[in-house]
Design a protein around this motif. Structure first.
Motif, PDB file in Angstrom:
ATOM      1  N   GLU A   1      33.984 -14.748 -48.893  1.00  0.00           N
ATOM      2  CA  GLU A   1      34.729 -15.130 -47.796  1.00  0.00           C
ATOM      3  C   GLU A   1      34.315 -16.414 -46.864  1.00  0.00           C
ATOM      4  OE1 GLU A   1      37.470 -13.317 -46.758  1.00  0.00           O
ATOM      5  OE2 GLU A   1      37.721 -12.096 -48.864  1.00  0.00           O
ATOM      6  N   VAL A   2      33.175 -16.703 -47.092  1.00  0.00           N
ATOM      7  CA  VAL A   2      32.607 -17.310 -46.518  1.00  0.00           C
ATOM      8  C   VAL A   2      32.301 -19.098 -47.095  1.00  0.00           C
ATOM      9  CG1 VAL A   2      30.472 -18.514 -44.608  1.00  0.00           C
ATOM     10  CG2 VAL A   2      31.707 -16.004 -44.653  1.00  0.00           C
ATOM     11  N   LEU A   3      31.878 -18.808 -48.289  1.00  0.00           N
ATOM     12  CA  LEU A   3      31.503 -19.693 -49.456  1.00  0.00           C
ATOM     13  C   LEU A   3      32.432 -20.133 -50.431  1.00  0.00           C
ATOM     14  CD1 LEU A   3      27.745 -19.837 -48.623  1.00  0.00           C
ATOM     15  CD2 LEU A   3      28.907 -21.170 -47.474  1.00  0.00           C
ATOM     16  N   GLY A   4      33.126 -18.859 -50.626  1.00  0.00           N
ATOM     17  CA  GLY A   4      34.230 -19.364 -51.585  1.00  0.00           C
ATOM     18  C   GLY A   4      33.405 -19.009 -53.174  1.00  0.00           C
ATOM     19  N   TRP A   5      32.865 -18.139 -52.954  1.00  0.00           N
ATOM     20  CA  TRP A   5      31.482 -17.782 -54.602  1.00  0.00           C
ATOM     21  C   TRP A   5      32.537 -16.922 -55.085  1.00  0.00           C
ATOM     22  CZ3 TRP A   5      25.993 -18.330 -52.484  1.00  0.00           C
ATOM     23  CH2 TRP A   5      25.760 -19.131 -52.084  1.00  0.00           C
ATOM     24  N   LYS A   6      31.759 -17.366 -56.532  1.00  0.00           N
ATOM     25  CA  LYS A   6      32.141 -15.608 -57.484  1.00  0.00           C
ATOM     26  C   LYS A   6      31.083 -15.633 -58.043  1.00  0.00           C
ATOM     27  CE  LYS A   6      37.165 -18.087 -58.054  1.00  0.00           C
ATOM     28  NZ  LYS A   6      38.487 -17.831 -59.191  1.00  0.00           N
TER      29      LYS A   6
ATOM     30  N   PRO B   1      34.174 -25.986 -39.241  1.00  0.00           N
ATOM     31  CA  PRO B   1      34.399 -25.384 -38.801  1.00  0.00           C
ATOM     32  C   PRO B   1      35.161 -23.419 -39.383  1.00  0.00           C
ATOM     33  CG  PRO B   1      35.111 -27.514 -38.464  1.00  0.00           C
ATOM     34  CD  PRO B   1      34.208 -27.492 -39.592  1.00  0.00           C
ATOM     35  N   SER B   2      35.876 -24.336 -40.354  1.00  0.00           N
ATOM     36  CA  SER B   2      36.413 -22.888 -41.139  1.00  0.00           C
ATOM     37  C   SER B   2      35.678 -22.215 -41.403  1.00  0.00           C
ATOM     38  CB  SER B   2      37.502 -23.707 -42.045  1.00  0.00           C
ATOM     39  OG  SER B   2      38.292 -24.362 -41.877  1.00  0.00           O
ATOM     40  N   VAL B   3      34.424 -22.790 -42.233  1.00  0.00           N
ATOM     41  CA  VAL B   3      33.313 -21.649 -42.568  1.00  0.00           C
ATOM     42  C   VAL B   3      32.313 -20.915 -41.922  1.00  0.00           C
ATOM     43  CG1 VAL B   3      30.960 -21.555 -43.594  1.00  0.00           C
ATOM     44  CG2 VAL B   3      32.397 -22.836 -44.520  1.00  0.00           C
TER      45      VAL B   3
ATOM     46  N   SER C   1      34.069 -20.234 -38.836  1.00  0.00           N
ATOM     47  CA  SER C   1      35.238 -18.923 -38.119  1.00  0.00           C
ATOM     48  C   SER C   1      35.689 -17.415 -39.708  1.00  0.00           C
ATOM     49  CB  SER C   1      36.636 -19.294 -38.230  1.00  0.00           C
ATOM     50  OG  SER C   1      37.075 -20.473 -37.065  1.00  0.00           O
ATOM     51  N   ALA C   2      35.547 -18.414 -40.536  1.00  0.00           N
ATOM     52  CA  ALA C   2      35.089 -17.467 -41.624  1.00  0.00           C
ATOM     53  C   ALA C   2      33.838 -16.358 -41.663  1.00  0.00           C
ATOM     54  CB  ALA C   2      34.789 -17.833 -43.306  1.00  0.00           C
ATOM     55  N   ALA C   3      32.557 -16.727 -41.554  1.00  0.00           N
ATOM     56  CA  ALA C   3      31.475 -16.214 -40.957  1.00  0.00           C
ATOM     57  C   ALA C   3      31.680 -15.044 -40.115  1.00  0.00           C
ATOM     58  CB  ALA C   3      30.129 -17.151 -40.782  1.00  0.00           C
ATOM     59  N   VAL C   4      32.347 -15.266 -39.096  1.00  0.00           N
ATOM     60  CA  VAL C   4      32.198 -15.150 -37.771  1.00  0.00           C
ATOM     61  C   VAL C   4      33.267 -13.668 -38.047  1.00  0.00           C
ATOM     62  CG1 VAL C   4      33.254 -14.260 -35.455  1.00  0.00           C
ATOM     63  CG2 VAL C   4      31.780 -16.040 -35.758  1.00  0.00           C
ATOM     64  N   ALA C   5      34.543 -14.296 -38.205  1.00  0.00           N
ATOM     65  CA  ALA C   5      35.382 -12.763 -38.939  1.00  0.00           C
ATOM     66  C   ALA C   5      34.887 -11.713 -40.192  1.00  0.00           C
ATOM     67  CB  ALA C   5      36.782 -13.749 -39.956  1.00  0.00           C
ATOM     68  N   ALA C   6      33.893 -12.400 -40.763  1.00  0.00           N
ATOM     69  CA  ALA C   6      33.475 -11.650 -42.451  1.00  0.00           C
ATOM     70  C   ALA C   6      32.238 -10.574 -41.655  1.00  0.00           C
ATOM     71  CB  ALA C   6      33.563 -11.885 -43.603  1.00  0.00           C
ATOM     72  N   GLY C   7      31.764 -10.840 -40.293  1.00  0.00           N
ATOM     73  CA  GLY C   7      30.848 -10.427 -39.645  1.00  0.00           C
ATOM     74  C   GLY C   7      29.613 -10.347 -39.521  1.00  0.00           C
ATOM     75  N   GLY C   8      29.831 -11.837 -39.770  1.00  0.00           N
ATOM     76  CA  GLY C   8      27.899 -12.549 -39.634  1.00  0.00           C
ATOM     77  C   GLY C   8      28.321 -13.269 -38.029  1.00  0.00           C
ATOM     78  N   THR C   9      27.248 -13.250 -37.393  1.00  0.00           N
ATOM     79  CA  THR C   9      26.249 -14.426 -36.141  1.00  0.00           C
ATOM     80  C   THR C   9      26.128 -16.296 -36.640  1.00  0.00           C
ATOM     81  OG1 THR C   9      25.945 -12.502 -36.006  1.00  0.00           O
ATOM     82  CG2 THR C   9      25.555 -14.025 -34.293  1.00  0.00           C
ATOM     83  N   VAL C  10      26.202 -16.385 -35.544  1.00  0.00           N
ATOM     84  CA  VAL C  10      26.496 -17.975 -35.577  1.00  0.00           C
ATOM     85  C   VAL C  10      25.459 -17.936 -34.099  1.00  0.00           C
ATOM     86  CG1 VAL C  10      27.269 -20.096 -34.745  1.00  0.00           C
ATOM     87  CG2 VAL C  10      28.486 -19.259 -35.810  1.00  0.00           C
ATOM     88  N   MET C  11      23.997 -18.159 -34.855  1.00  0.00           N
ATOM     89  CA  MET C  11      22.379 -18.476 -34.502  1.00  0.00           C
ATOM     90  C   MET C  11      22.932 -19.940 -33.769  1.00  0.00           C
ATOM     91  SD  MET C  11      22.123 -15.446 -35.138  1.00  0.00           S
ATOM     92  CE  MET C  11      20.170 -15.503 -34.449  1.00  0.00           C
TER      93      MET C  11
ATOM     94  N   GLY D   1      21.103  -9.690 -41.973  1.00  0.00           N
ATOM     95  CA  GLY D   1      19.668 -10.098 -41.297  1.00  0.00           C
ATOM     96  C   GLY D   1      19.547 -11.237 -42.491  1.00  0.00           C
ATOM     97  N   ALA D   2      19.756 -12.064 -43.514  1.00  0.00           N
ATOM     98  CA  ALA D   2      19.737 -13.021 -43.817  1.00  0.00           C
ATOM     99  C   ALA D   2      20.002 -14.776 -43.130  1.00  0.00           C
ATOM    100  CB  ALA D   2      19.829 -13.535 -45.385  1.00  0.00           C
ATOM    101  N   LEU D   3      19.279 -15.456 -42.848  1.00  0.00           N
ATOM    102  CA  LEU D   3      19.395 -16.564 -42.050  1.00  0.00           C
ATOM    103  C   LEU D   3      20.031 -17.687 -43.024  1.00  0.00           C
ATOM    104  CD1 LEU D   3      17.036 -16.976 -39.367  1.00  0.00           C
ATOM    105  CD2 LEU D   3      19.834 -16.236 -39.290  1.00  0.00           C
ATOM    106  N   PHE D   4      21.172 -18.381 -43.213  1.00  0.00           N
ATOM    107  CA  PHE D   4      21.330 -19.642 -43.636  1.00  0.00           C
ATOM    108  C   PHE D   4      22.136 -20.723 -42.922  1.00  0.00           C
ATOM    109  CE2 PHE D   4      24.833 -17.503 -44.154  1.00  0.00           C
ATOM    110  CZ  PHE D   4      26.378 -17.978 -43.943  1.00  0.00           C
ATOM    111  N   THR D   5      21.942 -21.452 -43.719  1.00  0.00           N
ATOM    112  CA  THR D   5      22.197 -23.164 -42.960  1.00  0.00           C
ATOM    113  C   THR D   5      23.710 -23.626 -44.048  1.00  0.00           C
ATOM    114  OG1 THR D   5      20.986 -23.730 -41.521  1.00  0.00           O
ATOM    115  CG2 THR D   5      22.483 -24.968 -41.407  1.00  0.00           C
ATOM    116  N   VAL D   6      24.601 -23.846 -43.316  1.00  0.00           N
ATOM    117  CA  VAL D   6      25.726 -24.863 -43.544  1.00  0.00           C
ATOM    118  C   VAL D   6      25.935 -26.285 -42.915  1.00  0.00           C
ATOM    119  CG1 VAL D   6      27.630 -22.728 -44.612  1.00  0.00           C
ATOM    120  CG2 VAL D   6      27.145 -23.857 -42.259  1.00  0.00           C
ATOM    121  N   THR D   7      26.265 -27.184 -43.215  1.00  0.00           N
ATOM    122  CA  THR D   7      26.160 -28.750 -43.637  1.00  0.00           C
ATOM    123  C   THR D   7      26.817 -28.999 -43.856  1.00  0.00           C
ATOM    124  OG1 THR D   7      24.895 -30.659 -43.318  1.00  0.00           O
ATOM    125  CG2 THR D   7      24.597 -29.194 -45.253  1.00  0.00           C
TER     126      THR D   7
END
Length: 244
Positions: A14-19, A198-200, A202-212, A232-238
């Motif tokens: 949902e967040v990064l479009g991975w398969k 910004p879309s990523v 928003s998708a993270a929050v909608a999927a249950g993630g938290t913006v730190m 509980g896993a942290l990662f950074t998007v740029t």
């Protein structure tokens, strides 16, 4: 590493479009694909694979035993292994300040930090970047003329590690004249480059993630944001390349 492999796959889809496809290490492992290219691995925590939910960088080495010995010689910890996994051998370790990282001896997929759709950069946040740089340079033979060696420089109050002129890691601590921060919990962070930050977020929050960290202002390039997934896993998007 995660406690719910299926739900974790759903989140990053949902967040990064991975398969995803099953990895060569068994049913408890899968490989994340972006545009058909491998970018990361996800594993289910089990009785055999114990640990905490987290993104962990694994460094390819010629001999896991040799590197594990160097780690111990320098007062750091090898928590797991080296153990045989599929066609290779792996170990999980932590440096002298407690930042966790892995070792991998064996065949690797065609991915590399800073290239194509692979993670854009690895970042070590630690108390003393200089001490950490010496530790990692000694155990991994960074700053040598050997094949696979890296260039290590100090720029803008951080230690920069380059391979083939591409930034692959940044080690950040206190400023030049400052004492190491005793309150900082050292850890490695993985940075993933995205096309629409910004879309990523928003998708993270909608999927249950938290913006730190604060979300960047819309329309301003060069932004980044740290996200915690639901497990509980942290990662950074740029949204900007980590390499000039």
């Amino acid at each position: 590493m995660t406690r719910d492999l299926r739900s974790t796959q759903d989140f990053y889809t949902e967040v990064l479009g991975w398969k995803f496809r099953q990895g060569s290490l068994g049913d408890e492992f899968c490989v994340a694909l972006d545009d058909g290219r491998p970018v990361a691995g996800i594993a289910q925590l089990t009785q055999r694979l114990r640990g905490t939910t987290a993104w962990t960088p694994y460094f390819a080495v010629d001999s896991a035993d040799d590197v594990a010995a160097r780690i111990r010689e320098r007062g750091a910890t090898v928590a797991v292994g080296p153990l045989e996994f599929g066609t290779g051998r792996a170990a999980l370790a932590s440096d002298r300040d407690g930042a966790v990282f892995g070792l991998w001896e064996g065949q690797t997929l065609r991915w590399a930090v800073g290239r194509a759709n692979a993670p854009a950069c690895l970042e070590l946040r630690t108390r003393d970047a200089f001490a950490a740089a010496i530790f990692y340079a000694e155990i991994f033979d960074w700053a040598t003329q050997r094949p696979g060696g890296c260039d290590v420089t100090y720029e803008d109050e951080q230690v920069i590690v380059r391979q083939d002129r591409r930034i692959v890691a940044a080690l950040r601590g206190g400023g030049v004249e400052e004492a190491p921060d005793p309150h900082l919990r050292p850890r490695w962070h993985v940075h993933f480059q995205v096309r629409d930050l910004p879309s990523v977020i928003s998708a993270a929050v909608a999927a249950g993630g938290t913006v730190m960290s604060p979300a960047p202002q819309t329309g301003r390039p060069g932004g980044r944001s740290m996200i915690c997934d639901p497990y509980g896993a942290l990662f950074t998007v740029t949204d900007a390349p980590e390499n000039d």
